[in-house]
Design a protein around this motif. Structure first.
Motif, PDB file in Angstrom:
ATOM      1  N   ARG A   1      24.599  94.248  59.880  1.00 38.61           N
ATOM      2  CA  ARG A   1      23.867  94.207  60.837  1.00 38.61           C
ATOM      3  C   ARG A   1      24.738  94.195  62.362  1.00 38.61           C
ATOM      4  N   THR A   2      25.224  92.807  61.974  1.00 34.30           N
ATOM      5  CA  THR A   2      26.370  91.762  62.665  1.00 34.30           C
ATOM      6  C   THR A   2      27.161  92.482  63.064  1.00 34.30           C
ATOM      7  N   ALA A   3      27.749  92.714  62.320  1.00 31.86           N
ATOM      8  CA  ALA A   3      28.776  94.078  62.167  1.00 31.86           C
ATOM      9  C   ALA A   3      28.596  95.349  62.970  1.00 31.86           C
ATOM     10  N   ILE A   4      27.769  95.574  62.909  1.00 37.68           N
ATOM     11  CA  ILE A   4      27.621  96.934  63.794  1.00 37.68           C
ATOM     12  C   ILE A   4      26.935  96.663  65.231  1.00 37.68           C
ATOM     13  N   ARG A   5      26.160  95.491  65.282  1.00 39.09           N
ATOM     14  CA  ARG A   5      25.994  94.905  66.334  1.00 39.09           C
ATOM     15  C   ARG A   5      26.794  94.729  67.246  1.00 39.09           C
ATOM     16  N   ARG A   6      28.353  93.840  66.620  1.00 45.77           N
ATOM     17  CA  ARG A   6      29.359  93.652  67.409  1.00 45.77           C
ATOM     18  C   ARG A   6      29.878  95.099  67.820  1.00 45.77           C
ATOM     19  N   MET A   7      30.318  96.076  66.826  1.00 50.13           N
ATOM     20  CA  MET A   7      30.851  97.671  67.124  1.00 50.13           C
ATOM     21  C   MET A   7      30.111  98.209  68.400  1.00 50.13           C
ATOM     22  N   LEU A   8      28.724  97.930  68.467  1.00 52.12           N
ATOM     23  CA  LEU A   8      28.085  98.102  69.607  1.00 52.12           C
ATOM     24  C   LEU A   8      28.015  97.964  70.878  1.00 52.12           C
ATOM     25  N   SER A   9      27.768  97.026  70.160  1.00 53.95           N
ATOM     26  CA  SER A   9      28.775  95.647  71.904  1.00 53.95           C
ATOM     27  C   SER A   9      29.974  96.398  72.175  1.00 53.95           C
ATOM     28  N   LEU A  10      31.702  96.141  71.548  1.00 51.68           N
ATOM     29  CA  LEU A  10      32.394  96.866  71.647  1.00 51.68           C
ATOM     30  C   LEU A  10      32.216  97.994  72.594  1.00 51.68           C
ATOM     31  N   ILE A  11      31.716  98.941  72.092  1.00 49.17           N
ATOM     32  CA  ILE A  11      31.734 100.803  72.975  1.00 49.17           C
ATOM     33  C   ILE A  11      30.891 100.244  73.532  1.00 49.17           C
ATOM     34  N   GLN A  12      29.433  99.600  74.116  1.00 49.62           N
ATOM     35  CA  GLN A  12      29.238  99.593  75.404  1.00 49.62           C
ATOM     36  C   GLN A  12      29.901  99.316  76.588  1.00 49.62           C
ATOM     37  N   ILE A  13      30.756  97.888  76.095  1.00 51.70           N
ATOM     38  CA  ILE A  13      31.733  97.301  76.950  1.00 51.70           C
ATOM     39  C   ILE A  13      32.931  97.849  77.389  1.00 51.70           C
ATOM     40  N   VAL A  14      33.545  98.935  76.150  1.00 53.07           N
ATOM     41  CA  VAL A  14      34.411  99.909  76.591  1.00 53.07           C
ATOM     42  C   VAL A  14      33.787 101.048  77.322  1.00 53.07           C
ATOM     43  N   TRP A  15      33.206 101.790  77.469  1.00 53.48           N
ATOM     44  CA  TRP A  15      32.288 102.478  78.468  1.00 53.48           C
ATOM     45  C   TRP A  15      32.019 102.097  80.028  1.00 53.48           C
ATOM     46  N   SER A  16      31.426 100.320  79.713  1.00 57.63           N
ATOM     47  CA  SER A  16      30.919 100.678  81.596  1.00 57.63           C
ATOM     48  C   SER A  16      32.632 100.586  82.300  1.00 57.63           C
ATOM     49  N   VAL A  17      33.643  99.644  81.096  1.00 57.32           N
ATOM     50  CA  VAL A  17      35.376  99.358  82.268  1.00 57.32           C
ATOM     51  C   VAL A  17      35.436 100.995  82.398  1.00 57.32           C
ATOM     52  N   SER A  18      35.081 101.639  81.248  1.00 51.34           N
ATOM     53  CA  SER A  18      35.599 103.193  81.129  1.00 51.34           C
ATOM     54  C   SER A  18      35.014 103.926  82.465  1.00 51.34           C
ATOM     55  N   VAL A  19      33.753 103.986  82.606  1.00 51.76           N
ATOM     56  CA  VAL A  19      33.548 104.389  83.788  1.00 51.76           C
ATOM     57  C   VAL A  19      33.236 103.931  84.999  1.00 51.76           C
TER      58      VAL A  19
END
Length: 70
Positions: A6-24
């Motif tokens: 769960r922790t690894a999945i949450r970290r991965m989701l957080s990373l995806i959200q950060i990349v998405w926000s920065v790119s948009v």
């Protein structure tokens, strides 16, 4: 073991959200600056770049956009 997954999945989701926000935000700012530069020179590039930055901030977080609208 399940908590580690769960922790690894949450970290991965957080990373995806950060990349998405920065790119948009980066894309919206670049498009605004480009359109401003083509139509209104340097002042337009700065102004529309800022507008793109704000719009990108709203687009990167739909929940924030919904809070502002409602």
């Amino acid at each position: 073991m399940a908590e580690e997954k769960r922790t690894a999945i949450r970290r991965m989701l957080s990373l995806i959200q950060i990349v998405w926000s920065v790119s948009v935000i980066t894309t919206a700012t670049a498009v605004g600056a480009y359109i401003g530069r083509e139509n209104h020179a340097l002042v337009g590039a700065l102004a529309l770049g800022f507008v793109g930055l704000v719009a990108g901030g709203f687009l990167s977080s739909p929940s924030l956009l919904l809070q502002v609208i409602a």
